[in-house]
Enzyme design. Structure first.
Site, PDB file in Angstrom:
ATOM      1  N   GLU A 191       5.365   7.030 -10.436  1.00 34.74           N
ATOM      2  CA  GLU A 191       4.528   8.447 -10.566  1.00 34.74           C
ATOM      3  C   GLU A 191       5.513   9.348 -11.376  1.00 34.74           C
ATOM      4  O   GLU A 191       5.195  10.400 -12.043  1.00 34.74           O
ATOM      5  CB  GLU A 191       4.470   9.099  -9.136  1.00 34.74           C
ATOM      6  CG  GLU A 191       3.400   8.591  -8.370  1.00 34.74           C
ATOM      7  CD  GLU A 191       3.505   7.270  -7.583  1.00 34.74           C
ATOM      8  OE1 GLU A 191       2.673   7.046  -6.880  1.00 34.74           O
ATOM      9  OE2 GLU A 191       4.542   6.764  -7.827  1.00 34.74           O
TER      10      GLU A 191
ATOM     11  N   GLY B  81      -0.518   5.151  -5.677  1.00 33.69           N
ATOM     12  CA  GLY B  81      -1.474   5.238  -4.629  1.00 33.69           C
ATOM     13  C   GLY B  81      -1.690   3.633  -3.967  1.00 33.69           C
ATOM     14  O   GLY B  81      -1.996   3.548  -2.607  1.00 33.69           O
TER      15      GLY B  81
END
Length: 260
Positions: A135, A112
């Site tokens: 991720e 993020g």
């Protein structure tokens, strides 16, 4: 809103937002995302602010990712909502902000964090910065726009490799990829960004707003960027900034843009 995880410093026409969760390497949690949304909204509505810089506290991390502890037990529905709300409130919000936003990447920008940096209008990295989207190593994919913005910036093949390997790249490779515009030392990072911001603030904020809209339209599947550019170009002719800019040019003086 009382900020717990960020702080804002203003100097003339420049605002610097610092994400301040050093013990969590400035990881993004729900509270931080909401605080950032409020901060960007308020600064964008402040006509005195011409440029926003966002960075992380300390020297280790810009943002080292999302706060995984918040969503480790989420359901499918909750996961979708997490991505949708985050994109709407922060990542897409920043990308479409009328005020230019510069990401000053100091240290790790992962998950993020890199997605936030990519949502900014452009990026400057310190020489010790490391960037990546890890991720898939957690059994998930980037959910804050990473699968869309990374290919736009570095190309499909490089984005595929970065996402599928879950690896990090250093600042020099990021510069070679076109992911960041400049690489400077840690000490130079904020002064360098402020110097660029100062150059931007000398120009018409109204014209810059139209330029951001037109450029972004070229990356949307449902928009004709050329048509948006034509409309935005025409709209500039009805602004006080256009009258001042052209008059100053013809009078051979420095423009003093009213911002309207």
């Amino acid at each position: 809103m009382d900020f717990e995880n960020i702080y804002i410093e203003e100097d003339n026409n420049l605002a610097t937002i610092t994400i301040n969760r050093p013990k969590k390497l400035n990881a993004l949690n729900k509270r931080t995302i909401e605080e950032l949304h409020v901060a960007f909204k308020e600064l964008d509505e402040d006509r005195d602010i011409k440029v926003i810089i966002i960075t992380g506290s300390g020297e280790k991390a810009f943002v080292a990712g999302a706060d995984i502890s918040e969503f480790a037990n989420f359901s499918v529905k909750e996961g979708r909502q997490l991505a949708a709300v985050g994109q709407q409130h922060l990542f897409d919000f920043v990308a479409n902000l009328s005020t230019p936003v510069i990401a000053a990447i100091n240290g790790f920008a992962l998950g993020g964090g890199l997605e936030l940096a990519m949502a900014c209008h452009f990026r400057v990295a310190s020489s010790n910065a490391r960037m990546g989207l890890p991720e898939v190593s957690l059994g998930v994919i980037p959910g804050y726009g990473g699968t869309q913005r990374l290919p736009q910036l570095v190309g499909k093949g490089r984005a595929m490799e970065m996402i599928m390997t879950a690896g990090m790249i250093d600042s020099d490779k990021a510069f070679g990829y076109g992911l960041v515009n400049h690489v400077v030392s840690s000490e130079e990072l904020l002064p360098f960004c402020m110097k660029i911001a100062s150059r931007i603030s000398n120009n018409s904020s109204v014209a810059i707003k139209h330029a951001i809209k037109a450029i972004n339209a070229g990356f949307k599947y449902d928009a004709d960027g050329y048509s948006v550019e034509i409309d935005a170009f025409g709209n500039c002719f009805g602004t006080d900034d256009f009258k001042e800019g052209t008059s100053a040019f013809l009078d051979k003086r420095k423009a003093d843009f009213p911002g309207s």
